[in-house]
Design a protein around this motif. Sequence first.
Motif, PDB file in Angstrom:
ATOM      1  N   UNK A 263       1.019  -1.284  -0.023  1.00  0.00           N
ATOM      2  CA  UNK A 263       0.008  -0.086  -0.048  1.00  0.00           C
ATOM      3  C   UNK A 263       1.004   1.326   0.111  1.00  0.00           C
ATOM      4  N   UNK A 264       0.405   2.087  -0.658  1.00  0.00           N
ATOM      5  CA  UNK A 264       1.332   3.487  -0.851  1.00  0.00           C
ATOM      6  C   UNK A 264       0.541   4.572  -1.042  1.00  0.00           C
ATOM      7  N   UNK A 265       0.986   5.783  -0.844  1.00  0.00           N
ATOM      8  CA  UNK A 265       0.448   7.054  -0.829  1.00  0.00           C
ATOM      9  C   UNK A 265       0.217   7.369  -2.403  1.00  0.00           C
ATOM     10  N   UNK A 266      -0.605   8.474  -2.827  1.00  0.00           N
ATOM     11  CA  UNK A 266      -0.387   9.005  -3.894  1.00  0.00           C
ATOM     12  C   UNK A 266       0.773   9.218  -4.800  1.00  0.00           C
ATOM     13  N   UNK A 271       2.891   3.147   2.742  1.00  0.00           N
ATOM     14  CA  UNK A 271       1.766   3.637   4.005  1.00  0.00           C
ATOM     15  C   UNK A 271       0.937   2.722   4.171  1.00  0.00           C
ATOM     16  N   UNK A 272       0.755   2.007   5.334  1.00  0.00           N
ATOM     17  CA  UNK A 272      -0.099   0.802   5.768  1.00  0.00           C
ATOM     18  C   UNK A 272      -1.566   1.371   5.293  1.00  0.00           C
ATOM     19  N   UNK A 273      -1.812   2.487   5.464  1.00  0.00           N
ATOM     20  CA  UNK A 273      -3.407   3.138   5.178  1.00  0.00           C
ATOM     21  C   UNK A 273      -3.281   3.855   3.527  1.00  0.00           C
ATOM     22  N   UNK A 274      -2.239   3.592   2.774  1.00  0.00           N
ATOM     23  CA  UNK A 274      -2.132   4.327   1.774  1.00  0.00           C
ATOM     24  C   UNK A 274      -3.512   3.725   0.667  1.00  0.00           C
ATOM     25  N   UNK A 275      -3.767   4.561  -0.324  1.00  0.00           N
ATOM     26  CA  UNK A 275      -4.990   4.248  -0.845  1.00  0.00           C
ATOM     27  C   UNK A 275      -4.847   3.490  -2.423  1.00  0.00           C
ATOM     28  N   UNK A 276      -3.469   3.415  -2.541  1.00  0.00           N
ATOM     29  CA  UNK A 276      -2.873   2.775  -3.766  1.00  0.00           C
ATOM     30  C   UNK A 276      -2.108   1.540  -3.525  1.00  0.00           C
ATOM     31  N   UNK A 277      -1.856   0.830  -4.481  1.00  0.00           N
ATOM     32  CA  UNK A 277      -1.459  -0.588  -4.557  1.00  0.00           C
ATOM     33  C   UNK A 277      -0.268  -0.597  -5.413  1.00  0.00           C
ATOM     34  N   UNK A 278       1.003  -0.815  -4.917  1.00  0.00           N
ATOM     35  CA  UNK A 278       2.142  -0.992  -5.630  1.00  0.00           C
ATOM     36  C   UNK A 278       2.724  -2.411  -5.866  1.00  0.00           C
ATOM     37  N   UNK A 279       2.559  -2.884  -7.108  1.00  0.00           N
ATOM     38  CA  UNK A 279       2.959  -4.264  -7.084  1.00  0.00           C
ATOM     39  C   UNK A 279       4.353  -4.734  -7.889  1.00  0.00           C
ATOM     40  N   UNK A 280       5.319  -3.510  -8.071  1.00  0.00           N
ATOM     41  CA  UNK A 280       6.509  -3.774  -8.489  1.00  0.00           C
ATOM     42  C   UNK A 280       7.466  -4.112  -7.357  1.00  0.00           C
ATOM     43  N   UNK A 281       8.594  -4.727  -7.662  1.00  0.00           N
ATOM     44  CA  UNK A 281       9.404  -5.366  -6.882  1.00  0.00           C
ATOM     45  C   UNK A 281      10.187  -3.922  -6.591  1.00  0.00           C
ATOM     46  N   UNK A 658       6.386   1.257   7.674  1.00  0.00           N
ATOM     47  CA  UNK A 658       6.489   1.770   6.627  1.00  0.00           C
ATOM     48  C   UNK A 658       6.997   3.373   6.624  1.00  0.00           C
ATOM     49  N   UNK A 659       7.015   3.939   5.451  1.00  0.00           N
ATOM     50  CA  UNK A 659       7.590   5.429   5.427  1.00  0.00           C
ATOM     51  C   UNK A 659       6.715   6.391   6.118  1.00  0.00           C
ATOM     52  N   UNK A 660       5.493   6.162   6.029  1.00  0.00           N
ATOM     53  CA  UNK A 660       4.554   7.492   6.543  1.00  0.00           C
ATOM     54  C   UNK A 660       3.253   6.405   6.888  1.00  0.00           C
ATOM     55  N   UNK A 661       2.632   7.081   7.794  1.00  0.00           N
ATOM     56  CA  UNK A 661       1.291   6.440   8.290  1.00  0.00           C
ATOM     57  C   UNK A 661       0.185   7.414   8.475  1.00  0.00           C
ATOM     58  N   UNK A 662      -0.806   7.153   7.445  1.00  0.00           N
ATOM     59  CA  UNK A 662      -1.872   7.889   7.127  1.00  0.00           C
ATOM     60  C   UNK A 662      -1.133   9.283   6.202  1.00  0.00           C
ATOM     61  N   UNK A 663      -0.250   9.236   5.658  1.00  0.00           N
ATOM     62  CA  UNK A 663       0.013  10.126   4.940  1.00  0.00           C
ATOM     63  C   UNK A 663       1.056  10.989   5.225  1.00  0.00           C
ATOM     64  N   UNK A 664       1.480  10.734   6.530  1.00  0.00           N
ATOM     65  CA  UNK A 664       2.384  11.673   7.432  1.00  0.00           C
ATOM     66  C   UNK A 664       3.484  10.747   8.022  1.00  0.00           C
ATOM     67  N   UNK A 665       4.691  11.336   8.311  1.00  0.00           N
ATOM     68  CA  UNK A 665       5.758  10.448   9.072  1.00  0.00           C
ATOM     69  C   UNK A 665       5.246  10.216  10.230  1.00  0.00           C
ATOM     70  N   UNK A 666       5.514   8.937  10.963  1.00  0.00           N
ATOM     71  CA  UNK A 666       5.119   8.503  12.336  1.00  0.00           C
ATOM     72  C   UNK A 666       5.648   7.322  12.654  1.00  0.00           C
ATOM     73  N   UNK A 667       6.684   7.585  13.626  1.00  0.00           N
ATOM     74  CA  UNK A 667       7.561   6.430  13.869  1.00  0.00           C
ATOM     75  C   UNK A 667       6.873   5.398  14.560  1.00  0.00           C
ATOM     76  N   UNK A 668       5.853   5.624  15.367  1.00  0.00           N
ATOM     77  CA  UNK A 668       5.267   4.722  16.391  1.00  0.00           C
ATOM     78  C   UNK A 668       3.777   4.704  16.318  1.00  0.00           C
ATOM     79  N   UNK A 669       3.181   3.248  16.145  1.00  0.00           N
ATOM     80  CA  UNK A 669       1.811   3.202  15.719  1.00  0.00           C
ATOM     81  C   UNK A 669       1.121   2.521  17.161  1.00  0.00           C
TER      82      UNK A 669
END
Length: 789
Positions: A263-266, A271-281, A658-669
């Motif tokens: 899952x990735x951002x636009x 991003x675990x909550x990203x709206x898009x899906x990236x299937x490339x290695x 992941x790099x971001x969470x809900x579109x913004x950097x977040x180190x802890x969930x």
Amino acid sequence: MVINTEGTVAKRGAAALFLSVFFASTSYAQIEEIVVTAQKRSELVQDMGLSIQAFDQEALSLAGVTDVTRLNEAVAGVSFGRIGNDAKIALRGANANNTFADNSAIVGMFVDGVYKPRASQQSRAFFDVDRLEVLKGPQGTLYGRNTLAGAINLITNAPDIDAGTSGNMEIGFARFEAMRATGFVNVPVSDELAFRFAALYETSDGWIENSAGQNLGADDDLSIRASALWEPSATFSALLRVTTITENGTIPMIFGGPGICRPVTANGLTDPRGPNIDCANARRGSNGVPGDFNAVGPYDISQDYSPDGDLDQDNLTLTLSWSLDSFDIKSITSWTDYSSLFGDDGDHSPTPFERFWWEENIESMTQELTISSTGDGRAQWTGGLYYSNDESFMQFSFLRHTRDDPSVRVQAPDGNGTLTTVLTGTPVMDPTTTYNGMFARARQFEIDTTGVFGQVEFSVTDQFRLVAGLRYNEEDKSISDGSNFNGGIAVSLPSASAAIVDDPTGVFVFTAANAPNHNSETFDEVTWRAGFEYDVSDLSMLYAAASTGFLSGALDAGNILEQQESTAYEIGWKSTLMDNRLQLNVAAYFNEYENLATQFQETLPSGLVVTYSANGGNIEARGLDIELLANPVDNLNLSANVAFLNAEYGVFGTSNPFQVFNGVPQGFITLDGETPPWSPDITIKLGGNYEFDLGQYGTLVPSVHFSYSDDYNTSSFNVDFPTAIQDAYTKTDLRVNWLSPDGSFGLEAYVENIEDEAILQRVTISGEDALPSNFGYPRNFGVKIKYRF
């Protein structure tokens, strides 16, 4: 107790109970009780005030259980997540997701009474099995060591002095050019001495097809067990088992399994909550080749590096038993030497860029002494002492042996105005052998475990009994930890003209004395059990129990994890009805787990992602288990096994992998209130078998096994994201067994997983936030030929 208020779950539960009249788990061939030793003494399952499922040799065969990976096909409420060699079992809301380094499984595995400290040892020794016992809930009194959520006992067959010379041979052929041959020979040489020799040989082409190298999941395994039983008198026996296991096939999957879409951002950030899906290695050096398993299939890969594994285990177990006037004494002494080395394709692609290795070596010694009362007195008791010593070495390493071009990666804003690199696959710009990147981290452990335990059952009246147990546990741990970055590991690279390295043992050399991190800690805990059993009638029993479990903390990256603890409450009903035509067992429970370990990730300045362990928090789990066995007419055996589970995190958190969470950097969930991985709301096991008497043509036994599981999360980081969800599924197995009139010759034909369901077992997160995954076995079919003499 409310398990789940959703109407759909309630309807499924009602349907399951209704269908159980017609279908049942093939885990039971008929309604007959199995004698088990789950409480260190011989007892019938229906006489024990705890949740336990037991499977004898015939039941295991009918269920197709040939290793621990099929336990979830036979036991409702057990989920299984496999990665490489590791058997990661989840039970009653707790999971054994984090088993690297000195982190231990939350369900303890015992083979012939001997604890197996590594998760990768749990799927071995499954041949010439007498019975299997699955104990649900903490077993902190009689077992103690790492039975936070339960215990599994595997008992192999002993020599039989009275059986005469006898034996069995079975050879099976299945899909993927698989061949499995097992057999044993029992040889009594006198009235006091008998020997038994058993063996297993497996070979196959592998069930994960690799277009650029060897298939994964290929078998090339040989296991041999020699046993000797000496009974010089009616009061003493000595049983020696010597087992050797060698496996040289290709590991199914670990870091380089089929890629799952991220899952990735636009703008492409993970991003675990990203709206898009990236299937490339996304791995470096992969050239970004497509990794969408929906397009190529979950069992199709393209990896240039898929080497044979190298696993060896030697074990010696000596069991001494004395029967005296008022008590029995048993001593179990064991020594094990275990080693495993396997490699994987670090770039998950056909490009010659990176190789991974994982190495484990452990030498274990255990000693247990138990004393149990005999006779008909009001107090029945068991006490004992336990000691073990484990010396372990574990190393993870990788080499990049060509050069890639990271400049092709672009940057995008991360939501806080900072530009962050979009993780995409990079091309190899220099295919010649040039070792441009390497990493190795090794850990050397020594663990001494001591236990003193006792449990007593006191009959207040003929119908009412009190049960109480206590155990003192102590674990002394020491660690030497280092890497080639901070010391402890020396690197000796071959020349550029030399062959590409296939074995890291000549490259990375660990020296404990030079390791920068040395640490030690003592963990101790008193665990207990208290409860009662009440015989409502001669054929039904009500019981209730409270118990605690303990799992020592871990030493990781200079950190000391707090010990993990569990507290469980259970109330149950066991009954035998209709002249033993029906057995119904029901158990309701509430379990609380504290200080559970989870995985955290940290990105070093070099860009290397390091995974380490830390305490994540708590889980609360409540549930209901229903087991039904029925024999409505002669030769027809039915059963149902239904498990309802409502598990959620209390205070729990993990690092954002992941790099971001809900579109913004977040180190802890924060995961408070969410459902832990491998915790479906409901699992159902249904099936049945019928024995047709063909007279002079023998007997024919068709059987069916049906499984249902609700959806659940399979993320190794406990984070819920769309591509880590295993949807609800069904699996159906069919078997037909024929046996000759004299019972000496048999044939079996079977189809497993008729639906061909690709069950997602575990999704891990590697560098570049790639998501290598592990799927269960696809549809399988085969035949077996059996001969007994």
